[in-house]
Design a protein around this motif. Structure first.
Motif, short mmCIF file in Angstrom:
data_model
loop_
_atom_site.label_atom_id
_atom_site.label_comp_id
_atom_site.label_asym_id
_atom_site.label_seq_id
_atom_site.Cartn_x
_atom_site.Cartn_y
_atom_site.Cartn_z
N GLN A 287 30.96 35.95 38.48
CA GLN A 287 31.14 35.29 37.20
C GLN A 287 30.41 36.08 36.10
O GLN A 287 29.44 36.77 36.35
CB GLN A 287 30.57 33.86 37.24
CG GLN A 287 31.15 33.01 38.36
CD GLN A 287 32.47 32.40 37.97
OE1 GLN A 287 32.76 32.24 36.80
NE2 GLN A 287 33.29 32.09 38.95
N THR A 288 30.90 35.94 34.87
CA THR A 288 30.18 36.50 33.73
C THR A 288 29.00 35.59 33.43
O THR A 288 29.16 34.37 33.33
CB THR A 288 31.10 36.58 32.51
OG1 THR A 288 32.28 37.29 32.90
CG2 THR A 288 30.44 37.30 31.36
N PRO A 289 27.79 36.13 33.25
CA PRO A 289 26.60 35.28 33.20
C PRO A 289 26.50 34.37 31.98
O PRO A 289 26.05 33.25 32.09
CB PRO A 289 25.45 36.28 33.23
CG PRO A 289 26.05 37.58 32.79
CD PRO A 289 27.46 37.56 33.25
N SER A 290 26.89 34.83 30.81
CA SER A 290 26.68 34.01 29.63
C SER A 290 27.96 33.29 29.23
O SER A 290 29.05 33.71 29.57
CB SER A 290 26.21 34.89 28.46
OG SER A 290 27.18 35.88 28.18
N PRO B 181 42.97 31.23 30.88
CA PRO B 181 42.35 31.11 32.20
C PRO B 181 41.49 29.87 32.25
O PRO B 181 41.24 29.22 31.21
CB PRO B 181 41.50 32.39 32.31
CG PRO B 181 41.14 32.68 30.88
CD PRO B 181 42.31 32.26 30.05
N CYS B 182 41.03 29.52 33.43
CA CYS B 182 40.20 28.32 33.60
C CYS B 182 38.73 28.67 33.79
O CYS B 182 38.40 29.75 34.31
CB CYS B 182 40.69 27.49 34.80
SG CYS B 182 42.23 26.63 34.50
N HIS C 265 32.78 34.03 28.32
CA HIS C 265 33.15 32.85 29.09
C HIS C 265 33.08 33.16 30.59
O HIS C 265 33.53 34.22 31.03
CB HIS C 265 34.57 32.40 28.75
CG HIS C 265 34.74 31.92 27.35
ND1 HIS C 265 34.23 30.73 26.90
CD2 HIS C 265 35.38 32.49 26.29
CE1 HIS C 265 34.54 30.56 25.63
NE2 HIS C 265 35.23 31.62 25.24
N SER C 266 32.53 32.23 31.36
CA SER C 266 32.46 32.38 32.82
C SER C 266 33.75 31.87 33.44
O SER C 266 33.80 30.76 33.99
CB SER C 266 31.26 31.62 33.38
OG SER C 266 30.06 32.18 32.91
N SER D 226 41.85 36.73 32.03
CA SER D 226 40.52 36.55 32.63
C SER D 226 39.55 37.61 32.15
O SER D 226 38.38 37.33 31.84
CB SER D 226 40.64 36.60 34.16
OG SER D 226 41.40 35.52 34.65
N ARG D 227 40.02 38.84 32.07
CA ARG D 227 39.16 39.94 31.61
C ARG D 227 38.74 39.73 30.16
O ARG D 227 37.55 39.86 29.82
CB ARG D 227 39.90 41.26 31.79
CG ARG D 227 39.22 42.46 31.15
CD ARG D 227 39.77 43.76 31.69
NE ARG D 227 39.20 44.03 33.01
CZ ARG D 227 38.06 44.69 33.19
NH1 ARG D 227 37.37 45.13 32.16
NH2 ARG D 227 37.59 44.91 34.39
N HIS D 228 39.68 39.39 29.29
CA HIS D 228 39.36 39.32 27.87
C HIS D 228 38.55 38.08 27.51
O HIS D 228 37.67 38.15 26.65
CB HIS D 228 40.65 39.38 27.04
CG HIS D 228 41.37 40.68 27.20
ND1 HIS D 228 40.71 41.90 27.15
CD2 HIS D 228 42.68 40.97 27.43
CE1 HIS D 228 41.60 42.88 27.33
NE2 HIS D 228 42.78 42.33 27.50
N TYR D 229 38.81 36.95 28.17
CA TYR D 229 37.97 35.78 27.91
C TYR D 229 36.56 36.00 28.49
O TYR D 229 35.58 35.50 27.94
CB TYR D 229 38.61 34.52 28.49
CG TYR D 229 39.69 33.93 27.61
CD1 TYR D 229 39.43 32.88 26.74
CD2 TYR D 229 40.98 34.45 27.62
CE1 TYR D 229 40.42 32.34 25.91
CE2 TYR D 229 41.98 33.94 26.81
CZ TYR D 229 41.69 32.89 25.95
OH TYR D 229 42.68 32.36 25.14
N SER D 230 36.47 36.75 29.57
CA SER D 230 35.15 37.10 30.11
C SER D 230 34.38 37.98 29.12
O SER D 230 33.16 37.82 28.95
CB SER D 230 35.30 37.83 31.45
OG SER D 230 35.81 36.99 32.44
#
Length: 494
Positions: free
Chosen positions: A4-7, A489-490, A177-178, A169-173
């Motif tokens: 997951q992306t941390p922040s 994405p969710c 966003h996690s 998923s990549r761009h929202y990350s």
């Protein structure tokens, strides 16, 4: 659990005073990234498309951009993660049930239904012993969030949206966003699945996209680029680019002929007669000079499978084949489904589980006179048909006048020999709200949501790579990708 992306930024809530400038800034940045990926139509190009051509050419490339992911609870995420193993068990059990029916150790009518309308050559191919244990490498259910929980309306083993979900998923990350699956969950899951099928770490992959599926080429090219960047040699090609030799399949990459180890089949089995070199591709898989996924088994792509799951004479089979836990879980979320077989049944018989005003039904014609409130059913072409994907051919009973509903029932029965249909309970989605960037100004939208989790199968396990949420306005009876939909994405709620 995928990384997951941390922040994560604070969630937007429709009850909070919205910062419209911030919403527009986030959405503009996302739109620019998606345009660079080749997955979104630039606004100028949208305006230049003539209205008559818009649906045919741009629907798959435009949607409403939201500033944040769709959020589900941690409990929902755990249930969706467990669902992957249940659905893999379901495919395995369905495969065994079909084979047992062909042998005669289960009722013959099961395989007759699943083979209905299919060419004999394809039936024989799918029954070959060398493919006996082969199952789809990707499983994608469509989950509708209702007031009473989740409902699985369909299963898809040749799903679109893989590259789109990966890009989103990549761009929202990147915005902090996690997202579920993390920035690379879709690409990593796909690569792991292909390597598992190949039985080696460095296979050459060809993703073959048919003409009928051409709207998905941009997202498959995106996926191919990401797979190459991750070290998996991938070529996204059209069927006619395949070259055949007795030693196997190759494809030209510049001036070099690259041997193909694995074919990812992004074309439907009903369309084989229109696909150049499809016979050579399947011949190579039969000779085991190439691996192919998903396997060319028509019985694993049949919507009639849900009807078999609920059939009373098979009720003892499923708990034994799936295990009590998986069977109970699927019973809660698979809607009751019936095969619209026009064959007349004996006077003393009834259609199992189907009642009108608390009275059992013995003929489909009895459904023709239902009131609009009673017509909470959906008719769907079952699997082997050009009308069986992308919500084509789906009829919602309470959305039609009585005359048209009766005609839809008659048409479905008349097509049975060539293309069977199913009748399924309709479950309305629960109302949700999301923000999106409207051309005038950002605004909230009330709608209903479909979640599409992507499970990648490797080493006998189905692992969740990401979840695509599609939210459509409340006036849309069917939830699918459209220009008026929000697609994101969710992520998990705080």
């Amino acid at each position: 659990m995928p990384r997951q992306t941390p922040s994560q930024p604070s969630s937007l809530k429709t009850s909070d005073p919205p910062n419209l400038d911030e919403i527009r800034k986030r959405c503009s940045g996302l739109r620019s990234r998606l345009i660079q990926d080749g997955l979104y139509q630039p606004q100028k190009a949208q305006a230049e498309v003539q209205p008559a051509a818009a649906d045919a050419e741009t629907t798959a490339l435009t949607w409403r951009i939201s500033p944040e992911p769709f959020r589900i609870t941690a409990e929902d995420l755990r249930a969706i993660q467990e669902l992957g193993s249940h659905l893999l068990s379901f495919y395995s059990a369905l495969n065994r049930l079909y084979s047992a029916s062909v042998r005669g150790s289960q009722p013959r009518w099961i395989s007759r239904y699943l083979d209905q309308g299919k060419p004999e050559t394809q039936i024989e191919y799918g029954r070959m012993n060398r493919f006996k244990q082969h199952l789809p490498g990707i499983i994608r259910p469509d989950l509708i969030l209702t007031e009473d929980g989740w409902i699985v309306t369909e299963l898809d083993s040749v799903p679109g949206g893989i590259g789109l979900t990966g890009s989103l998923s990549r761009h929202y990350s990147e915005l902090g966003h996690s997202v579920i699956g993390g920035p690379d969950g879709m690409v990593d899951g796909f690569a792991k699945m292909i390597r598992s099928i190949a039985g080696r770490s460095n296979p050459n992959l060809a993703i073959i996209v048919s003409e009928e599926s051409k709207d998905y080429r941009p997202e498959m090219r995106w996926l191919g680029n990401r797979l190459n960047a991750a070290g998996l040699k991938t070529l996204v090609i059209e069927p006619e680019e395949v070259r055949f030799t007795e030693d196997g399949l190759t494809v030209m990459d510049g001036n070099s002929a690259v041997p193909i180890d694995v074919v990812y089949r992004f074309f439907e089995l009903f369309d084989l007669k229109n696909i150049p070199k499809s016979e050579l591709i399947l011949y190579s898989a039969k000779k085991e000079t190439v691996k192919i996924t998903p396997p060319a088994k028509t019985h694993l792509e049949e919507k009639m499978a849900f009807a078999l799951f609920h059939h009373p004479s098979l009720r003892a089979f499923w708990p034994e084949a799936l295990g009590e836990k998986a069977d109970a879980a699927l019973l809660r979320i698979i809607p009751r489904t019936w095969i619209l077989d026009p064959q007349e049944i004996p006077p003393q018989a009834v259609i199992p589980g189907l009642t009108i005003r608390e009275r059992p039904v013995s003929s489909w014609n009895e459904l023709a006179s239902l009131t609009q409130k009673e017509r909470r059913f959906v008719i769907k072409p079952s699997g082997f048909s050009e009308r069986a994907w992308g919500s084509r051919g789906v009829v919602v009973g309470h959305d039609l006048p009585e005359k048209d509903w009766a005609q839809a029932l008659n048409d479905a029965q008349a097509r049975f020999l060539q293309s069977p249909s199913i009748l399924q309970e309709f479950h309305a989605g629960r109302k949700v709200s999301v923000w999106y960037d409207d051309p005038a100004e950002p605004k909230p939208m009330a709608g209903r949501v479909r979640l599409s989790p992507y499970y990648f199968v490797s080493e006998g396990k189905a692992e969740l790579g990401g979840i695509l949420a599609t939210i459509c306005p409340l006036d849309k009876k069917l939830i699918h990708g459209m220009t008026e939909a929000v697609m994101v994405p969710c992520a998990v709620k705080d």
